[in-house]
Design an enzyme around this catalytic site. Structure first.
Site, PDB file in Angstrom:
ATOM      1  N   ASP A 140       2.455  -4.324  11.388  1.00  0.00           N
ATOM      2  CA  ASP A 140       1.975  -5.615  10.905  1.00  0.00           C
ATOM      3  C   ASP A 140       0.643  -5.960  11.577  1.00  0.00           C
ATOM      4  O   ASP A 140       0.521  -5.824  12.802  1.00  0.00           O
ATOM      5  CB  ASP A 140       3.036  -6.680  11.238  1.00  0.00           C
ATOM      6  CG  ASP A 140       2.795  -7.964  10.464  1.00  0.00           C
ATOM      7  OD1 ASP A 140       1.657  -8.493  10.510  1.00  0.00           O
ATOM      8  OD2 ASP A 140       3.733  -8.438   9.806  1.00  0.00           O
ATOM      9  N   TYR A 151      -4.172 -18.681  -2.266  1.00  0.00           N
ATOM     10  CA  TYR A 151      -4.855 -17.421  -1.935  1.00  0.00           C
ATOM     11  C   TYR A 151      -6.315 -17.702  -1.560  1.00  0.00           C
ATOM     12  O   TYR A 151      -6.808 -17.237  -0.524  1.00  0.00           O
ATOM     13  CB  TYR A 151      -4.800 -16.443  -3.114  1.00  0.00           C
ATOM     14  CG  TYR A 151      -5.675 -15.219  -2.916  1.00  0.00           C
ATOM     15  CD1 TYR A 151      -5.301 -14.214  -2.027  1.00  0.00           C
ATOM     16  CD2 TYR A 151      -6.883 -15.081  -3.602  1.00  0.00           C
ATOM     17  CE1 TYR A 151      -6.109 -13.103  -1.823  1.00  0.00           C
ATOM     18  CE2 TYR A 151      -7.696 -13.970  -3.407  1.00  0.00           C
ATOM     19  CZ  TYR A 151      -7.318 -12.983  -2.522  1.00  0.00           C
ATOM     20  OH  TYR A 151      -8.123 -11.890  -2.311  1.00  0.00           O
ATOM     21  N   ASN A 199     -14.237  -9.221  -8.566  1.00  0.00           N
ATOM     22  CA  ASN A 199     -13.061  -8.523  -9.122  1.00  0.00           C
ATOM     23  C   ASN A 199     -13.182  -7.013  -8.971  1.00  0.00           C
ATOM     24  O   ASN A 199     -13.913  -6.364  -9.728  1.00  0.00           O
ATOM     25  CB  ASN A 199     -12.882  -8.893 -10.598  1.00  0.00           C
ATOM     26  CG  ASN A 199     -12.326 -10.289 -10.747  1.00  0.00           C
ATOM     27  OD1 ASN A 199     -13.010 -11.268 -10.442  1.00  0.00           O
ATOM     28  ND2 ASN A 199     -11.089 -10.405 -11.156  1.00  0.00           N
ATOM     29  N   ALA A 215      -3.794  -8.143   3.693  1.00  0.00           N
ATOM     30  CA  ALA A 215      -3.595  -9.472   3.113  1.00  0.00           C
ATOM     31  C   ALA A 215      -2.601  -9.368   1.968  1.00  0.00           C
ATOM     32  O   ALA A 215      -2.367  -8.283   1.417  1.00  0.00           O
ATOM     33  CB  ALA A 215      -4.913 -10.032   2.580  1.00  0.00           C
ATOM     34  N   ARG A 259     -15.663 -12.949 -15.792  1.00  0.00           N
ATOM     35  CA  ARG A 259     -15.484 -12.463 -14.420  1.00  0.00           C
ATOM     36  C   ARG A 259     -16.555 -11.417 -14.115  1.00  0.00           C
ATOM     37  O   ARG A 259     -17.225 -10.914 -15.021  1.00  0.00           O
ATOM     38  CB  ARG A 259     -14.093 -11.833 -14.237  1.00  0.00           C
ATOM     39  CG  ARG A 259     -12.943 -12.817 -14.323  1.00  0.00           C
ATOM     40  CD  ARG A 259     -12.926 -13.793 -13.165  1.00  0.00           C
ATOM     41  NE  ARG A 259     -11.847 -14.761 -13.288  1.00  0.00           N
ATOM     42  CZ  ARG A 259     -11.914 -15.914 -13.944  1.00  0.00           C
ATOM     43  NH1 ARG A 259     -13.028 -16.254 -14.581  1.00  0.00           N
ATOM     44  NH2 ARG A 259     -10.893 -16.745 -13.993  1.00  0.00           N
ATOM     45  N   ILE A 312      -7.619  -5.118 -15.254  1.00  0.00           N
ATOM     46  CA  ILE A 312      -8.103  -3.852 -15.835  1.00  0.00           C
ATOM     47  C   ILE A 312      -6.991  -2.813 -15.965  1.00  0.00           C
ATOM     48  O   ILE A 312      -6.763  -2.295 -17.071  1.00  0.00           O
ATOM     49  CB  ILE A 312      -9.358  -3.333 -15.095  1.00  0.00           C
ATOM     50  CG1 ILE A 312     -10.526  -4.244 -15.490  1.00  0.00           C
ATOM     51  CG2 ILE A 312      -9.626  -1.855 -15.416  1.00  0.00           C
ATOM     52  CD1 ILE A 312     -11.887  -3.816 -15.028  1.00  0.00           C
ATOM     53  N   GLY A 336       0.808  -1.225   0.000  1.00  0.00           N
ATOM     54  CA  GLY A 336       0.000   0.000   0.000  1.00  0.00           C
ATOM     55  C   GLY A 336       0.838   1.269   0.000  1.00  0.00           C
ATOM     56  O   GLY A 336       2.067   1.238   0.049  1.00  0.00           O
TER      57      GLY A 336
HETATM   58  P1  NAD Z   1      -3.979  -4.161  -1.617  1.00  0.00           P
HETATM   59  O1  NAD Z   1      -2.746  -5.002  -1.781  1.00  0.00           O
HETATM   60  O2  NAD Z   1      -4.032  -2.856  -2.286  1.00  0.00           O
HETATM   61  O3  NAD Z   1      -4.283  -3.960  -0.055  1.00  0.00           O
HETATM   62  C1  NAD Z   1      -3.827  -4.823   0.940  1.00  0.00           C
HETATM   63  C2  NAD Z   1      -3.052  -3.980   1.935  1.00  0.00           C
HETATM   64  O4  NAD Z   1      -2.628  -4.813   3.018  1.00  0.00           O
HETATM   65  C3  NAD Z   1      -1.790  -3.363   1.331  1.00  0.00           C
HETATM   66  O5  NAD Z   1      -1.802  -1.962   1.550  1.00  0.00           O
HETATM   67  C4  NAD Z   1      -0.645  -4.023   2.088  1.00  0.00           C
HETATM   68  O6  NAD Z   1       0.458  -3.145   2.277  1.00  0.00           O
HETATM   69  C5  NAD Z   1      -1.324  -4.410   3.378  1.00  0.00           C
HETATM   70  N1  NAD Z   1      -0.717  -5.537   4.081  1.00  0.00           N
HETATM   71  C6  NAD Z   1      -0.293  -6.723   3.557  1.00  0.00           C
HETATM   72  N2  NAD Z   1       0.202  -7.498   4.534  1.00  0.00           N
HETATM   73  C7  NAD Z   1       0.077  -6.805   5.699  1.00  0.00           C
HETATM   74  C8  NAD Z   1       0.395  -7.080   7.041  1.00  0.00           C
HETATM   75  N3  NAD Z   1       0.945  -8.257   7.414  1.00  0.00           N
HETATM   76  N4  NAD Z   1       0.144  -6.141   7.977  1.00  0.00           N
HETATM   77  C9  NAD Z   1      -0.408  -4.942   7.628  1.00  0.00           C
HETATM   78  N5  NAD Z   1      -0.741  -4.631   6.374  1.00  0.00           N
HETATM   79  C10 NAD Z   1      -0.509  -5.558   5.412  1.00  0.00           C
HETATM   80  O7  NAD Z   1      -5.217  -5.070  -2.073  1.00  0.00           O
HETATM   81  P2  NAD Z   1      -6.766  -4.698  -2.145  1.00  0.00           P
HETATM   82  O8  NAD Z   1      -7.186  -5.001  -3.516  1.00  0.00           O
HETATM   83  O9  NAD Z   1      -7.030  -3.368  -1.576  1.00  0.00           O
HETATM   84  O10 NAD Z   1      -7.367  -5.827  -1.187  1.00  0.00           O
HETATM   85  C11 NAD Z   1      -7.830  -5.543   0.109  1.00  0.00           C
HETATM   86  C12 NAD Z   1      -8.528  -6.791   0.666  1.00  0.00           C
HETATM   87  O11 NAD Z   1      -9.624  -7.139  -0.161  1.00  0.00           O
HETATM   88  C13 NAD Z   1      -7.635  -8.024   0.733  1.00  0.00           C
HETATM   89  O12 NAD Z   1      -7.924  -8.717   1.926  1.00  0.00           O
HETATM   90  C14 NAD Z   1      -8.070  -8.844  -0.467  1.00  0.00           C
HETATM   91  O13 NAD Z   1      -7.862 -10.236  -0.248  1.00  0.00           O
HETATM   92  C15 NAD Z   1      -9.540  -8.491  -0.530  1.00  0.00           C
HETATM   93  N6  NAD Z   1     -10.102  -8.655  -1.874  1.00  0.00           N
HETATM   94  C16 NAD Z   1      -9.649  -7.895  -2.916  1.00  0.00           C
HETATM   95  C17 NAD Z   1     -10.209  -8.081  -4.185  1.00  0.00           C
HETATM   96  C18 NAD Z   1      -9.755  -7.290  -5.375  1.00  0.00           C
HETATM   97  O14 NAD Z   1     -10.198  -7.592  -6.495  1.00  0.00           O
HETATM   98  N7  NAD Z   1      -8.925  -6.264  -5.228  1.00  0.00           N
HETATM   99  C19 NAD Z   1     -11.186  -9.052  -4.375  1.00  0.00           C
HETATM  100  C20 NAD Z   1     -11.586  -9.814  -3.289  1.00  0.00           C
HETATM  101  C21 NAD Z   1     -11.052  -9.596  -2.039  1.00  0.00           C
END
Ligand code: NAD
Length: 318
Positions: free
Chosen positions: A51, A139, A168, A73, A207, A184, A36
């Site tokens: 963390d 995952y 998605n 995550a 999707r 995308i 992030g």
């Molecule tokens: P992203 O990678 O932008 O956001 C995840 C954030 O978690 C990042 O900023 C990362 O730095 C942080 N992170 C990772 N490990 C960490 C830790 N151990 N401690 C603290 N922070 C940590 O991804 P996103 O697309 O914003 O996804 C957010 C959530 O939504 C996730 O849990 C993902 O599984 C879920 N999700 C996303 C999608 C999608 O299409 N983007 C779809 C389904 C579910």
């Protein structure tokens, strides 16, 4: 209300945090910045770097919090195939650590950003929440395991738990890592650069693309909805889009033709994954507002990485 968002500097976390502070809520965001970027956060969001598995840190951040969003995550499906130990440690370990810290701090509700990926290959489409789960990647397994841990510890500790199975996600500012970028922004970048656009498989895999503002709104509603305890709720558009149709949309939007390169070496994933969103309508009074064409146009309008080039592309074709 006061909220803590883990993964709050990520793509979805930033949109959610900003939407919540704009509505007048107090928001803390915890993120280790492994993916992030905290610069997108509204200055009213209190940011903490760390963390999500650090229980003592969580105790401090959970003080006076009414509801937690667990978004932290590792999020790449192909990367999870290479590094399953890491994905298990962060995605499952993070959920368990958070639940124990919440139990200690006495927080009332947690909302997990789970994933439509947990369904795997399903013959019945659109997929409803009572489908038999077939997670086929580390995952997907990690997201499902996080759901189970969250619901189980929540039931034992008297914490309300809600899992939103997001399909998605897409929108402005979505991360574009050099490897395994989401489809995308990767397609938009290729189309605007005039480079070949790589499609895995035959491009007929479908999707469900759901726009970031719609996701943030669903997450907001889940904080106060009644009768959602222990629920798993799909958050998608409800519409199927094949990769070929997505490229058609991008071509129409940019008024340009792109060169499609089909890559048959795996990576296409399941053949179809589309959300049945009737439960979200019933439990959250939520339905998506932004259709794919509109959402793609919003990215070109709002995302500085694409703005200038899309203007050039239009000028060149008109
Ligand atoms: P992203 O990678 O932008 O956001 C995840 C954030 O978690 C990042 O900023 C990362 O730095 C942080 N992170 C990772 N490990 C960490 C830790 N151990 N401690 C603290 N922070 C940590 O991804 P996103 O697309 O914003 O996804 C957010 C959530 O939504 C996730 O849990 C993902 O599984 C879920 N999700 C996303 C999608 C999608 O299409 N983007 C779809 C389904 C579910």
């Amino acid at each position: 209300m006061n909220f803590l968002i883990t993964g709050g500097a990520g793509f979805i976390g930033t949109a959610l945090a900003n939407q919540l502070v704009q509505a007048g809520h107090g928001v803390r965001a915890l993120d280790d910045l492994s993916a992030g970027d905290s610069r997108g956060l509204d200055p009213r969001v209190v940011f903490a770097r760390g963390d999500a598995r650090d229980v003592p840190k969580l105790w401090g951040l959970l003080r006076d919090v009414d509801c937690v969003y667990h978004l932290a995550a590792r999020v790449s499906v192909p990367e999870s195939v290479l590094y399953p130990v890491e994905y298990n440690a962060v995605n499952v370990g993070g959920a368990v650590a958070l639940m124990t810290a919440m139990r200690d701090a006495g927080v009332r509700r947690v909302i997990l950003a789970s994933s439509g990926a947990a369904y795997g290959e399903q013959t019945r489409q659109p997929v409803s929440e009572n489908a038999v789960m077939h997670p086929v990647t580390p995952y997907a397994v990690s997201k499902l395991a996080a759901e189970y841990y969250m619901h189980a510890i929540g039931a034992l500790a008297g914490i309300e738990t809600v899992a939103l199975r997001i399909f998605n996600a897409y929108g402005p500012q979505q991360q574009l890592p050099p490897a395994h970028a989401p489809v995308i922004p990767r397609f938009l970048q290729a189309a605007l650069n005039g480079s070949s656009l790589v499609i895995f498989g035959d491009g007929n895999q479908a999707r469900d693309f759901v726009y970031i503002d719609d996701i943030a709104r669903a997450l907001c509603l889940a904080a106060t909805a009644r009768n959602v305890n222990r629920a798993c709720v799909n958050i998608g558009s409800g519409a199927a889009t094949t990769m070929n149709q997505l490229v058609d949309e991008i071509e129409t939007l940019l008024a340009t033709r792109v060169h499609r390169l089909y890559n048959d070496e795996g990576g296409a994933g399941v053949s179809r994954l589309v959300a049945d969103i009737s439960l979200a309508s019933k439990l959250l009074d939520w339905s998506p507002r932004v259709a794919l064409r509109q959402g793609l146009a919003q990215i070109l309008k709002l995302d500085p990485r694409f703005q200038a080039r899309s203007a050039q592309s239009h000028a060149a074709t008109h």
